[in-house]
Design a protein around this motif. Sequence first.
Motif, PDB file in Angstrom:
ATOM      1  N   SER A   3       0.824  -1.223   0.000  1.00 53.74           N
ATOM      2  CA  SER A   3       0.000   0.000   0.000  1.00 53.74           C
ATOM      3  C   SER A   3       0.851   1.262   0.000  1.00 53.74           C
ATOM      4  CB  SER A   3      -0.940   0.001   1.214  1.00 53.74           C
ATOM      5  OG  SER A   3      -1.735  -1.152   1.231  1.00 53.74           O
ATOM      6  N   SER A   4       1.826   1.319  -0.897  1.00 52.29           N
ATOM      7  CA  SER A   4       2.760   2.441  -0.906  1.00 52.29           C
ATOM      8  C   SER A   4       2.843   3.075  -2.288  1.00 52.29           C
ATOM      9  CB  SER A   4       4.162   1.977  -0.496  1.00 52.29           C
ATOM     10  OG  SER A   4       4.158   1.410   0.797  1.00 52.29           O
ATOM     11  N   ASN A   5       3.145   4.371  -2.294  1.00 53.09           N
ATOM     12  CA  ASN A   5       3.509   5.093  -3.507  1.00 53.09           C
ATOM     13  C   ASN A   5       4.913   5.643  -3.326  1.00 53.09           C
ATOM     14  OD1 ASN A   5       0.989   5.159  -5.182  1.00 53.09           O
ATOM     15  ND2 ASN A   5       0.180   6.138  -3.339  1.00 53.09           N
ATOM     16  N   VAL A   6       5.744   5.549  -4.356  1.00 57.45           N
ATOM     17  CA  VAL A   6       7.069   6.147  -4.266  1.00 57.45           C
ATOM     18  C   VAL A   6       6.940   7.616  -4.649  1.00 57.45           C
ATOM     19  CG1 VAL A   6       7.680   5.370  -6.613  1.00 57.45           C
ATOM     20  CG2 VAL A   6       9.479   6.016  -4.990  1.00 57.45           C
ATOM     21  N   ALA A   7       7.420   8.497  -3.749  1.00 58.34           N
ATOM     22  CA  ALA A   7       7.252   9.937  -3.946  1.00 58.34           C
ATOM     23  C   ALA A   7       8.442  10.570  -4.646  1.00 58.34           C
ATOM     24  CB  ALA A   7       7.025  10.621  -2.596  1.00 58.34           C
ATOM     25  N   GLY A   8       9.645  10.068  -4.382  1.00 55.07           N
ATOM     26  CA  GLY A   8      10.825  10.657  -4.986  1.00 55.07           C
ATOM     27  C   GLY A   8      12.079  10.202  -4.275  1.00 55.07           C
ATOM     28  N   VAL A   9      13.199  10.741  -4.735  1.00 59.62           N
ATOM     29  CA  VAL A   9      14.508  10.378  -4.201  1.00 59.62           C
ATOM     30  C   VAL A   9      15.248  11.658  -3.843  1.00 59.62           C
ATOM     31  CG1 VAL A   9      16.685   9.192  -4.665  1.00 59.62           C
ATOM     32  CG2 VAL A   9      14.547   8.309  -5.641  1.00 59.62           C
ATOM     33  N   TRP A  37      11.592   8.002  -0.789  1.00 57.59           N
ATOM     34  CA  TRP A  37      10.474   8.332   0.093  1.00 57.59           C
ATOM     35  C   TRP A  37       9.216   7.642  -0.402  1.00 57.59           C
ATOM     36  CZ3 TRP A  37      10.972  11.914   4.244  1.00 57.59           C
ATOM     37  CH2 TRP A  37      12.250  12.477   4.358  1.00 57.59           C
ATOM     38  N   LEU A  38       8.484   7.053   0.548  1.00 57.99           N
ATOM     39  CA  LEU A  38       7.227   6.382   0.252  1.00 57.99           C
ATOM     40  C   LEU A  38       6.095   7.074   0.998  1.00 57.99           C
ATOM     41  CD1 LEU A  38       8.295   2.627   0.700  1.00 57.99           C
ATOM     42  CD2 LEU A  38       8.274   3.956  -1.422  1.00 57.99           C
ATOM     43  N   THR A  39       4.950   7.220   0.345  1.00 59.07           N
ATOM     44  CA  THR A  39       3.750   7.694   1.040  1.00 59.07           C
ATOM     45  C   THR A  39       2.804   6.517   1.232  1.00 59.07           C
ATOM     46  OG1 THR A  39       2.671   8.320  -1.044  1.00 59.07           O
ATOM     47  CG2 THR A  39       3.931  10.018   0.101  1.00 59.07           C
ATOM     48  N   LYS A  40       2.238   6.441   2.431  1.00 56.93           N
ATOM     49  CA  LYS A  40       1.254   5.416   2.764  1.00 56.93           C
ATOM     50  C   LYS A  40       0.044   6.107   3.384  1.00 56.93           C
ATOM     51  CE  LYS A  40       4.619   1.720   3.582  1.00 56.93           C
ATOM     52  NZ  LYS A  40       5.014   0.596   4.485  1.00 56.93           N
ATOM     53  N   ALA A  41      -0.933   5.345   3.791  1.00 60.29           N
ATOM     54  CA  ALA A  41      -2.114   5.915   4.434  1.00 60.29           C
ATOM     55  C   ALA A  41      -1.720   6.477   5.795  1.00 60.29           C
ATOM     56  CB  ALA A  41      -3.196   4.853   4.588  1.00 60.29           C
ATOM     57  N   GLY A  42      -1.685   7.809   5.899  1.00 60.90           N
ATOM     58  CA  GLY A  42      -1.413   8.455   7.175  1.00 60.90           C
ATOM     59  C   GLY A  42       0.045   8.661   7.515  1.00 60.90           C
ATOM     60  N   CYS A  43       0.981   8.227   6.664  1.00 59.64           N
ATOM     61  CA  CYS A  43       2.392   8.376   7.034  1.00 59.64           C
ATOM     62  C   CYS A  43       3.282   8.479   5.803  1.00 59.64           C
ATOM     63  CB  CYS A  43       2.852   7.211   7.913  1.00 59.64           C
ATOM     64  SG  CYS A  43       2.884   5.626   7.054  1.00 59.64           S
ATOM     65  N   VAL A  44       4.517   8.922   6.051  1.00 60.21           N
ATOM     66  CA  VAL A  44       5.542   9.048   5.019  1.00 60.21           C
ATOM     67  C   VAL A  44       6.800   8.362   5.533  1.00 60.21           C
ATOM     68  CG1 VAL A  44       6.902  10.640   3.618  1.00 60.21           C
ATOM     69  CG2 VAL A  44       4.570  11.267   4.291  1.00 60.21           C
ATOM     70  N   GLU A  45       7.418   7.520   4.701  1.00 59.93           N
ATOM     71  CA  GLU A  45       8.625   6.803   5.109  1.00 59.93           C
ATOM     72  C   GLU A  45       9.831   7.257   4.296  1.00 59.93           C
ATOM     73  OE1 GLU A  45       6.755   2.488   6.534  1.00 59.93           O
ATOM     74  OE2 GLU A  45       7.887   2.640   4.652  1.00 59.93           O
ATOM     75  N   GLN A  88      -5.387  10.463   5.098  1.00 65.16           N
ATOM     76  CA  GLN A  88      -5.294   9.104   4.570  1.00 65.16           C
ATOM     77  C   GLN A  88      -4.681   9.054   3.179  1.00 65.16           C
ATOM     78  OE1 GLN A  88      -9.058   7.115   4.239  1.00 65.16           O
ATOM     79  NE2 GLN A  88      -8.158   5.151   3.665  1.00 65.16           N
ATOM     80  N   LEU A  89      -5.113   9.952   2.281  1.00 65.35           N
ATOM     81  CA  LEU A  89      -4.700   9.891   0.881  1.00 65.35           C
ATOM     82  C   LEU A  89      -3.574  10.881   0.629  1.00 65.35           C
ATOM     83  CD1 LEU A  89      -8.253   9.700  -0.705  1.00 65.35           C
ATOM     84  CD2 LEU A  89      -6.682   7.807  -0.256  1.00 65.35           C
ATOM     85  N   LEU A  90      -2.387  10.359   0.358  1.00 63.47           N
ATOM     86  CA  LEU A  90      -1.201  11.194   0.220  1.00 63.47           C
ATOM     87  C   LEU A  90      -0.487  10.917  -1.100  1.00 63.47           C
ATOM     88  CD1 LEU A  90       0.352  10.646   3.784  1.00 63.47           C
ATOM     89  CD2 LEU A  90      -1.248  12.437   3.095  1.00 63.47           C
TER      90      LEU A  90
END
Length: 431
Positions: free
Chosen positions: A251-257, A264-272, A304-306
Amino acid sequence: VLMKRRSNRTYNKQRLVKGFTVVELAAVIAVIGILATIVVVSYNNATRRAIETSMKSDLQTTAGTLETILQRENKYPATLGDVNVSEGTTLSYNQRPYGYCISAANEKTGTTFVLKSNDSQTVEEGDCDPVFETQWAGSSTGGYQDGMLNNAQFGWPSGPGGLVVGTDGNLYVSDTYNHRVRKVTPEGDVTTFIGSGASTNTVDGTGIAANTGSPASIVRNGDNSLLVMTGSRLRKVTYDGVVTTIGQYTSSNVAGVSPDGNFWLTKAGCVEERRPSGMLVQTYGVCDTYDYVDGNAATARFGQLLKGTVGKDGTVYIADRNNLRIRKISQDGTVSTYFGTGISSGNSKPIDGVTGVASMNELRNIAIDDTGAVWVSQKNNFMYIRHISPDGSRIDTFSETGPEPSHMAVDSDRGLIYIVGSNPYLFRFSI
């Protein structure tokens, strides 16, 4: 006999005095008229060419002045001020996200020429309005086919799941329903870059030998590769098409490097934030917990949606759709609100302006260009593409037309924005 000779001489003399016939005179007048018309047309064409040459020269001279001001003051001027131009020529000046556009119009010729700062100082006929190319590449029927522009087909019933412009200048499209990543040249030639068409993600490889099931978010990874999320697997892809798996992230989207290579990954409610190896560095917010709180990594909360993007300096920008705000993660790890009041403008046009005043509606995606300007797509009654200045001082609506904008990518070198909605084809703006 003498009388007869005199009579003949008189007759011949009368013939000589008589001159041209009516038909002959008409022919001469017609020829003179044609020659006069040719002379007038040639003169008018020469005059037109001279005026148009002066118009082009005016544009190039003015552009040179603007570039001198940029070098001296580190910015373009707000207005042209007093500029000497040819008689009958009117200059118009528009500041744009990528510099400026100048147009020159002349009442005698009825022509308009433009010069755009992001177009190699080329003068051409046209105007300074953004060019919106509907259904630029892809067919409205959907399917799978390589080809030029509208001869190509992307998957259906939903459009592509991600876009990015690579450092090689090509557009890369996650063709989710065809389980492939497609490459689109600036001319619109669509080819299959990677993916066999299989829905699994267990096989790495080169080009169509790799399995890339359900590709979605896709970003640049430095100068030499891309990162693409295929299902729950994050894959690294070189521009030669070599696919390797970094790790599995549900359940992740890659946001960038960021510049240090962390992704960086965006998930429901958080950023990794994770290292190139995939090891977790930091989590911002609490996954699957939704709220709106600015602060540090532990105290911050997101909706939730990022969707996200990463700037060249490592700053992370998050489109926090549920909270109607754009959030920012600074290099020191502080989470703050970049733009948005949390109040929707409903079906009305969103409010432009400075932070604390400008409003956000239904945020769909976010991208950053090479100047550091952030671009946001959002939806209410229309598709809105909005531009945040590189210094973060204000946000302005760039365009309000077209389809629902699900994903977008910015080509800074060519001054283009690519957009895809729920339809299986691509749109393109010139900016």
